[in-house]
Design a protein around this motif. Structure first.
Motif, PDB file in Angstrom:
ATOM      1  N   ILE A  92      39.298 -19.484   8.990  1.00 19.69           N
ATOM      2  CA  ILE A  92      40.177 -18.798   8.864  1.00 19.69           C
ATOM      3  C   ILE A  92      40.007 -18.365   6.834  1.00 19.69           C
ATOM      4  N   SER A  93      39.585 -17.421   6.794  1.00 18.85           N
ATOM      5  CA  SER A  93      39.140 -17.317   4.837  1.00 18.85           C
ATOM      6  C   SER A  93      40.959 -17.202   4.731  1.00 18.85           C
ATOM      7  N   ALA A  94      41.145 -17.665   3.131  1.00 20.95           N
ATOM      8  CA  ALA A  94      42.417 -17.611   2.073  1.00 20.95           C
ATOM      9  C   ALA A  94      41.747 -17.294   1.271  1.00 20.95           C
ATOM     10  N   LEU A  95      41.301 -16.986   0.784  1.00 24.48           N
ATOM     11  CA  LEU A  95      40.333 -16.398  -0.213  1.00 24.48           C
ATOM     12  C   LEU A  95      40.781 -15.064  -1.000  1.00 24.48           C
ATOM     13  N   PRO A  96      41.067 -14.810  -1.939  1.00 25.91           N
ATOM     14  CA  PRO A  96      41.203 -13.677  -2.758  1.00 25.91           C
ATOM     15  C   PRO A  96      40.475 -12.472  -2.045  1.00 25.91           C
ATOM     16  N   ALA A  97      40.473 -11.283  -1.814  1.00 28.16           N
ATOM     17  CA  ALA A  97      39.973 -10.110  -1.126  1.00 28.16           C
ATOM     18  C   ALA A  97      38.557 -10.042  -1.716  1.00 28.16           C
ATOM     19  N   LYS A  98      38.859 -10.369  -3.720  1.00 26.13           N
ATOM     20  CA  LYS A  98      37.596 -10.541  -4.221  1.00 26.13           C
ATOM     21  C   LYS A  98      36.270 -10.938  -4.253  1.00 26.13           C
ATOM     22  N   ALA A  99      37.205 -12.567  -3.931  1.00 23.78           N
ATOM     23  CA  ALA A  99      35.858 -13.875  -3.291  1.00 23.78           C
ATOM     24  C   ALA A  99      35.513 -13.744  -1.989  1.00 23.78           C
ATOM     25  N   LEU A 152      34.228  -3.686   6.314  1.00 18.70           N
ATOM     26  CA  LEU A 152      34.384  -4.964   5.666  1.00 18.70           C
ATOM     27  C   LEU A 152      34.768  -5.363   4.464  1.00 18.70           C
ATOM     28  N   ILE A 153      33.731  -5.656   3.883  1.00 14.54           N
ATOM     29  CA  ILE A 153      33.315  -5.293   1.899  1.00 14.54           C
ATOM     30  C   ILE A 153      34.303  -3.920   1.293  1.00 14.54           C
ATOM     31  N   GLN A 154      33.655  -2.867   1.680  1.00 11.01           N
ATOM     32  CA  GLN A 154      34.155  -1.825   1.051  1.00 11.01           C
ATOM     33  C   GLN A 154      35.418  -1.423   0.999  1.00 11.01           C
ATOM     34  N   LEU A 155      36.200  -2.132   2.010  1.00  9.40           N
ATOM     35  CA  LEU A 155      37.955  -2.298   2.216  1.00  9.40           C
ATOM     36  C   LEU A 155      38.517  -3.186   1.084  1.00  9.40           C
ATOM     37  N   LEU A 156      37.782  -4.550   1.435  1.00 16.69           N
ATOM     38  CA  LEU A 156      38.057  -5.709   0.652  1.00 16.69           C
ATOM     39  C   LEU A 156      38.536  -5.416  -0.966  1.00 16.69           C
ATOM     40  N   GLN A 157      37.047  -4.385  -1.133  1.00 17.24           N
ATOM     41  CA  GLN A 157      37.015  -4.095  -3.092  1.00 17.24           C
ATOM     42  C   GLN A 157      38.168  -3.213  -3.458  1.00 17.24           C
ATOM     43  N   ASP A 158      39.022  -2.433  -2.458  1.00 14.73           N
ATOM     44  CA  ASP A 158      40.387  -1.707  -2.899  1.00 14.73           C
ATOM     45  C   ASP A 158      41.251  -2.269  -2.885  1.00 14.73           C
ATOM     46  N   ILE A 159      41.317  -3.592  -2.674  1.00 10.85           N
ATOM     47  CA  ILE A 159      42.560  -4.348  -3.007  1.00 10.85           C
ATOM     48  C   ILE A 159      42.549  -4.887  -4.249  1.00 10.85           C
ATOM     49  N   ALA A 160      43.209  -3.618  -5.682  1.00 11.16           N
ATOM     50  CA  ALA A 160      42.838  -4.490  -6.681  1.00 11.16           C
ATOM     51  C   ALA A 160      44.207  -6.321  -6.971  1.00 11.16           C
ATOM     52  N   THR A 161      43.545  -6.405  -7.770  1.00  8.98           N
ATOM     53  CA  THR A 161      44.193  -7.490  -8.618  1.00  8.98           C
ATOM     54  C   THR A 161      44.989  -7.228 -10.581  1.00  8.98           C
ATOM     55  N   GLU A 175      44.365  -2.468   8.297  1.00  7.11           N
ATOM     56  CA  GLU A 175      44.599  -2.516  10.226  1.00  7.11           C
ATOM     57  C   GLU A 175      43.273  -2.228   9.566  1.00  7.11           C
ATOM     58  N   SER A 176      42.613  -1.417   9.135  1.00  8.09           N
ATOM     59  CA  SER A 176      41.336  -0.875   9.228  1.00  8.09           C
ATOM     60  C   SER A 176      40.443  -2.606   9.521  1.00  8.09           C
ATOM     61  N   MET A 177      40.607  -3.378   8.279  1.00 12.45           N
ATOM     62  CA  MET A 177      40.150  -4.403   8.393  1.00 12.45           C
ATOM     63  C   MET A 177      40.041  -5.315   9.124  1.00 12.45           C
ATOM     64  N   ARG A 178      40.913  -5.501  10.085  1.00 14.48           N
ATOM     65  CA  ARG A 178      41.341  -5.808  11.103  1.00 14.48           C
ATOM     66  C   ARG A 178      40.476  -5.676  12.664  1.00 14.48           C
TER      67      ARG A 178
END
Length: 476
Positions: A283-290, A302-311, A432-435
């Motif tokens: 269970i990853s509770a890490l920030p998307a970039k981490a 999945l990596i590409q989708l996660l990279q799109d989440i800005a902070t 949705e695409s990540m999951r």
């Protein structure tokens, strides 16, 4: 299910571990936290004279299923006696301000506030509400918060109230944030009822089923608007960590940064600086970039989708002044981006939670929040900005906005890097695409935390519970 590894010891990871501990299906839980403390953004400073200062969330809302869920957890952990409730009748609930055109304006509240023209607005808000019922339903599957509110309630309300609100909640720009992901209740109200007004009156859709326990029932009976804990909100993750330690089924590891995760025959191999851990599920509770930095190359989509989440990065400046220095009483004030991009808002901490003031002598505690989506534009790189500059900017704001001529007697500057994810239009599709990728590739991986399904403490806790229920196929 034998061993579950939880990556990240913030409130999301701790909550998931708490729910895992409630199930006999789980033999062992391994919590891996890279820093020296648990709790993540729930972080309180407690001084020896009794004063408490929050460097992240300070008040938690009790309302709705997710609010009841958190209070049920608080009750179960034995923290009910430490609750500091703030009812809707309290001045901190009734009085909220916006600083605009170089002066404080009390935001309209109650029926009288809706019926009258109240500066800085140019007409009664009831007119906007009445006209809203005639607006056609939008056809886009998502849009910005500013676009949505402008379309339904008018540009003035979007420019002032909603702009300020998004800065206070998300430290973000309402012209870039997704209404569907940031304010799903508003989006659902339009989709289901064709009107925000009707949606609020009739309900905009089903909510999760959570049976309120004694503390949650008390919050309804006493009409709480928000609550904290006597030793600050960090008491919550501290109590969860103690509960996990006592359970005998949880290994808690601080300063255990994950270097890489790799699929194995039985689940995952997790590489740390000083060894390897095996788990059946992560269970990853890490920030998307981490999470991006530790996923294997086989997870490139999945990596590409996660990279799109800005902070965004927020400077949180806690200030203490001698005596009673506030010209008004209330929760605090926010600023629209048109007034001052650097300053997000000022919270009058001593008003909702005077119990957190020092025990000897009257003082006033304030928190100034700065930067967010405008941090780089105003202050430059977080690596180069000095605490002195941030403190000077914060005290200048208190002087200009509240007319306080004196310097604070105590201060603390906390630079919270990448602390709030920004949900841009289309965020729900990305999640949705990540999951979908995880399901299609049979990865024993759950994604929780503020990067995906809500940034509030309640959302993060509830989504940890939901992930555990889905993993185990049961209610917890």
């Amino acid at each position: 299910m034998t061993t579950v590894a939880v990556l990240g010891g913030g409130i999301g990871g701790l909550a998931a571990s708490y729910y895992l501990c409630k199930s006999p299906q789980v033999t062992k839980v391994i919590v891996l936290e890279s820093s020296s403390r648990f709790g993540g953004w729930l972080w309180s400073t407690r001084r020896s004279d009794g004063a408490v200062f929050e460097h992240g969330p300070r008040g938690i809302r009790p309302a709705g299923a997710v609010g009841h869920n958190t209070l049920n957890m608080v009750d179960d952990l034995g923290l009910g006696g430490d609750i500091l409730p703030v009812p809707y009748s309290h001045v901190a609930s009734k009085n909220r301000y916006v600083y605009m055109n170089r002066r404080l304006h009390r935001m309209p509240s109650g029926l009288s506030g809706l019926l009258r023209t109240v500066p800085p607005f140019s007409r009664p808000l009831l007119l906007s509400v009445a006209m809203e019922m005639l607006v056609k339903k939008g056809v886009e599957e998502d849009e910005s918060v500013h676009s949505f509110v402008s379309r339904r309630l008018g540009k003035e309300l979007a420019d002032i109230a909603v702009d300020s609100l998004c800065r206070g909640v998300f430290a973000g720009d309402c012209r870039k944030l997704s209404v569907r992901s940031c304010f799903p209740v508003l989006y659902d109200a339009e989709q289901r009822r064709g009107s925000l007004t009707l949606g609020m009156l009739l309900g905009s859709g089903p909510s999760p089923a959570v049976s309120p326990g004694p503390l949650a029932q008390r919050s309804v009976t006493e009409s709480w608007a928000q609550w904290s804990l006597s030793r600050g909100v960090e008491s919550l993750p501290e109590s969860i960590a103690e509960f996990l330690q006592r359970s005998g089924r949880v290994e808690l590891h601080r300063e255990a940064a994950v270097q890489q995760i790799s699929p194995s025959a039985s689940g995952w191999t997790i590489s740390l600086e000083d060894g390897v851990v095996s788990a059946d599920h992560i269970i990853s509770a890490l920030p998307a970039k981490a999470l991006v930095s530790i996923l294997p190359p086989s997870c490139q989509p999945l990596i590409q989708l996660l990279q799109d989440i800005a902070t965004v990065t927020v400077a949180v400046v806690n200030l203490e002044y001698e005596g009673s220095i506030l010209p008004v009483s209330g929760f605090g004030h926010l600023l629209p981006s048109s007034e001052d991009q650097a300053l997000l808002g000022v919270v009058y901490d001593s008003v909702p939670f005077p119990q957190h003031d020092r025990t000897n002598g009257r003082t006033t505690r304030l928190t100034v929040m700065m930067g967010g989506a405008w941090f780089h534009e105003v202050f430059g790189s977080p690596d180069t900005v000095t605490e002195e500059r941030l403190l000077a900017r914060a005290t200048e704001a208190v002087h200009c906005h509240l007319g306080v001529p004196t310097a604070p007697s105590w201060s603390r500057v906390s630079l919270q890097r990448d602390c709030i994810p920004q949900y841009y239009p289309g965020h729900f599709r990305r999640v949705e695409s990540m999951r979908s990728f995880i399901r299609e590739n049979n990865l024993s991986l759950s994604l929780i935390g503020s990067s995906y399904d809500g940034v509030s403490v309640n959302d993060v806790i509830f989504n940890g519970r939901t992930a555990v229920e889905q993993l185990l196929g049961t209610g917890v």
